[in-house]
Design a protein around this motif. Structure first.
Motif, PDB file in Angstrom:
ATOM      1  N   TYR A   6       0.852  -1.204   0.000  1.00 30.05           N
ATOM      2  CA  TYR A   6       0.000   0.000   0.000  1.00 30.05           C
ATOM      3  C   TYR A   6       0.884   1.250   0.000  1.00 30.05           C
ATOM      4  O   TYR A   6       0.683   2.165  -0.796  1.00 30.05           O
ATOM      5  CB  TYR A   6      -0.926  -0.005   1.219  1.00 30.05           C
ATOM      6  N   ARG A  52     -12.811  13.352  -5.929  1.00 33.07           N
ATOM      7  CA  ARG A  52     -11.999  12.824  -4.844  1.00 33.07           C
ATOM      8  C   ARG A  52     -12.695  11.734  -4.033  1.00 33.07           C
ATOM      9  O   ARG A  52     -12.107  10.693  -3.731  1.00 33.07           O
ATOM     10  CB  ARG A  52     -11.594  13.979  -3.918  1.00 33.07           C
ATOM     11  N   GLN A  93     -10.101   2.092  -2.302  1.00 29.00           N
ATOM     12  CA  GLN A  93     -10.417   1.103  -1.271  1.00 29.00           C
ATOM     13  C   GLN A  93     -10.775  -0.240  -1.921  1.00 29.00           C
ATOM     14  O   GLN A  93     -10.261  -1.285  -1.537  1.00 29.00           O
ATOM     15  CB  GLN A  93     -11.589   1.636  -0.460  1.00 29.00           C
ATOM     16  N   PRO A 102      -5.456  10.414   1.076  1.00 30.07           N
ATOM     17  CA  PRO A 102      -5.544  10.928   2.449  1.00 30.07           C
ATOM     18  C   PRO A 102      -5.099   9.870   3.457  1.00 30.07           C
ATOM     19  O   PRO A 102      -5.314   8.678   3.247  1.00 30.07           O
ATOM     20  CB  PRO A 102      -7.033  11.241   2.614  1.00 30.07           C
ATOM     21  N   HIS A 123      -6.020   8.825   6.342  1.00 28.59           N
ATOM     22  CA  HIS A 123      -6.929   7.923   7.058  1.00 28.59           C
ATOM     23  C   HIS A 123      -7.343   6.716   6.221  1.00 28.59           C
ATOM     24  O   HIS A 123      -7.838   5.728   6.752  1.00 28.59           O
ATOM     25  CB  HIS A 123      -8.169   8.670   7.528  1.00 28.59           C
ATOM     26  N   LEU A 124      -7.136   6.808   4.910  1.00 33.95           N
ATOM     27  CA  LEU A 124      -7.688   5.773   4.023  1.00 33.95           C
ATOM     28  C   LEU A 124      -7.066   4.399   4.267  1.00 33.95           C
ATOM     29  O   LEU A 124      -7.751   3.381   4.235  1.00 33.95           O
ATOM     30  CB  LEU A 124      -7.481   6.202   2.567  1.00 33.95           C
ATOM     31  N   LYS A 125      -5.768   4.389   4.544  1.00 34.85           N
ATOM     32  CA  LYS A 125      -5.094   3.102   4.730  1.00 34.85           C
ATOM     33  C   LYS A 125      -5.674   2.350   5.931  1.00 34.85           C
ATOM     34  O   LYS A 125      -6.004   1.167   5.837  1.00 34.85           O
ATOM     35  CB  LYS A 125      -3.596   3.321   4.934  1.00 34.85           C
ATOM     36  N   LYS A 185      -8.509   2.742   7.250  1.00 37.16           N
ATOM     37  CA  LYS A 185      -9.888   2.395   6.948  1.00 37.16           C
ATOM     38  C   LYS A 185      -9.936   1.105   6.126  1.00 37.16           C
ATOM     39  O   LYS A 185     -10.713   0.197   6.413  1.00 37.16           O
ATOM     40  CB  LYS A 185     -10.533   3.544   6.176  1.00 37.16           C
ATOM     41  N   ILE A 186      -9.076   1.035   5.126  1.00 37.31           N
ATOM     42  CA  ILE A 186      -9.041  -0.158   4.277  1.00 37.31           C
ATOM     43  C   ILE A 186      -8.660  -1.381   5.104  1.00 37.31           C
ATOM     44  O   ILE A 186      -9.312  -2.423   5.045  1.00 37.31           O
ATOM     45  CB  ILE A 186      -8.045   0.048   3.107  1.00 37.31           C
TER      46      ILE A 186
END
Lengths: 180, 231
Positions: free
Chosen positions: A26, A44, A52, B65, B67-69, B71-72
């Motif tokens: 990632y 966005r 995701q 952003p 926070h996305l990691k 969250k994933i």
């Protein structure tokens, strides 16, 4: 510095359920793949949702990666691009929020990757330039922006069937040139 | 280039259209079906994908952003259905730990009946991090509007908070139950819809800035994910 074989290793390890490798993958690739999603979706919130899903898909599909013969970045970018275009097509009305285009830019490819990329890039550019007027733009628009046949037909002001005939002919010509 | 030379021009062009994602939904689905059984078509598609990917340098990398990691990871790794061997291994470790702490749970039930009189949990979760530096037990009694916790081990980092998350059964999206108070034992109030979702759900803890995630989604590392079990 992350090399192509590092990425390949990470995908292999993710394929056997290694969460630490997933985290590293990632970190190494999310900026590029987010760039793909954002370019295609131009929004966005949609791009974040797509990213995701991209990583969920990577987690699920990585165990079959080694058998498919793709170079690692092509596999990842193709996966992200296809998923983003699926979302783009599913979206009812296109939304564009230019103000929303982020200003966080990452560093470019490694010098090694850039060197390989630029020679291959030169080849496809040369071959695209051999196509009839405008057809190169159609191929680029389809690949980079996810343009549909309808959008291309509107832009070239021709019926959709004509557009398709042109583009299929151009693809074969492109392939012939790239195979030289 | 191997393998793709024995398909006709029409299919070659079709593979190119598929690679560009120009086919309509029906044509695309039909092509997907053919890909399963036609290696030459797969090879042609791979060639196109590799060719077109040389244009991918025009996709400018943009950092998503932060926070996305989290969250994933939170949403993926909370799923109870491991799809990989290692995950199965992971869950078997989980089960081992679960049985090891079963004794602790019995002690806890004693504690509950002694200390809280009428509290008799119907659902519990023993949340132990992989490195075993944090061990928090959660207990819930059907019908209650609060979750009891006991912090057996571990403290929160300076200026950080531990936030508790609930994945209702079958859901991949977590809801926040709030920050776990710093004390050794206590209760966390539950909204009615969260209380109703405890049974069959999964709890997770993430490391967040003081006061909890500012975004409503996990922003820090997810420390532990534990399915809630019925007693």
């Amino acid at each position: 510095m992350t090399t192509v074989s590092d990425i390949e290793n990470m995908i292999a390890r993710v394929g056997i359920g290694d969460r630490n490798a997933f985290s590293l993958l990632y970190d190494a690739t999310s900026a590029k793949l987010f760039g793909v999603c954002l370019r295609i979706l131009n929004n966005r919130a949609d791009a974040e949702e797509a990213l995701q899903e991209v990583f969920v898909r990577i987690w699920q599909k990585s165990s079959s990666y080694s058998a498919n013969g793709y170079s690692p970045m092509t596999w990842l970018i193709t996966l992200a691009r296809n998923l983003a275009i699926d979302k783009l097509r599913a979206r009812k009305a296109p939304t564009t929020d230019i103000d929303d285009v982020p200003d966080l830019r990452d560093q470019g490819p490694t010098p090694e990757a850039a060197a390989i990329a630029s020679s291959e890039r030169a080849q496809i550019d040369t071959c695209l330039n051999e196509l009839d007027d405008g057809h190169a733009d159609a191929v680029r628009g389809a690949y980079l922006n996810g343009d549909s046949y309808q959008e291309l037909a509107d832009r070239f002001d021709v019926p959709i069937n004509t557009m398709r005939t042109w583009l299929r002919r151009s693809l074969l010509k492109l392939k012939e040139c790239l195979s030289k | 280039m191997s393998g793709s030379t024995d398909i006709d021009k029409d299919d070659f062009a079709l593979a190119g259209e598929y690679a560009l994602h120009l086919l309509d939904a029906d044509e695309r689905a039909a092509f997907d079906q053919r890909l399963l059984n036609e290696p030459a078509l797969r090879a042609a598609l791979r060639e196109w994908d590799e060719d077109f990917a040389t244009m991918a340098d025009e996709f400018e990398p943009i950092t998503p952003p932060e926070h996305l990691k989290a969250k994933i990871e939170l949403e993926m790794f909370a799923a109870n259905t491991p799809s990989h061997g290692v995950s199965a291994h992971f869950w078997s470790i989980r089960r081992f730990i679960a049985s090891a702490v079963a004794v602790a749970a019995l002690v806890m039930i004693g504690f509950y009946s002694y200390n809280l009189n009428r509290f008799s949990p119907t659902q519990v979760a023993d949340m132990v991090t992989a490195d075993e530096t944090l061990f928090i037990h959660a207990g819930y009694q059907a019908g209650d509007d609060e979750l009891h916790f006991i912090r057996h081990k571990g403290t929160t980092g300076e200026g950080r908070s531990l936030e508790l998350w609930l994945f209702p059964a079958g859901e991949s999206v977590a809801v926040s139950l709030g920050v776990i108070p710093e004390q050794e034992r206590g209760v966390i109030p539950l909204a009615a819809e969260h209380a109703a979702a405890i049974k069959g759900g999964t709890l997770a803890i993430s490391d967040e800035p003081l006061g909890g995630s500012p975004t409503g989604q996990a922003t820090g590392p997810v420390l532990v994910v534990t399915p809630i079990t019925d007693l």
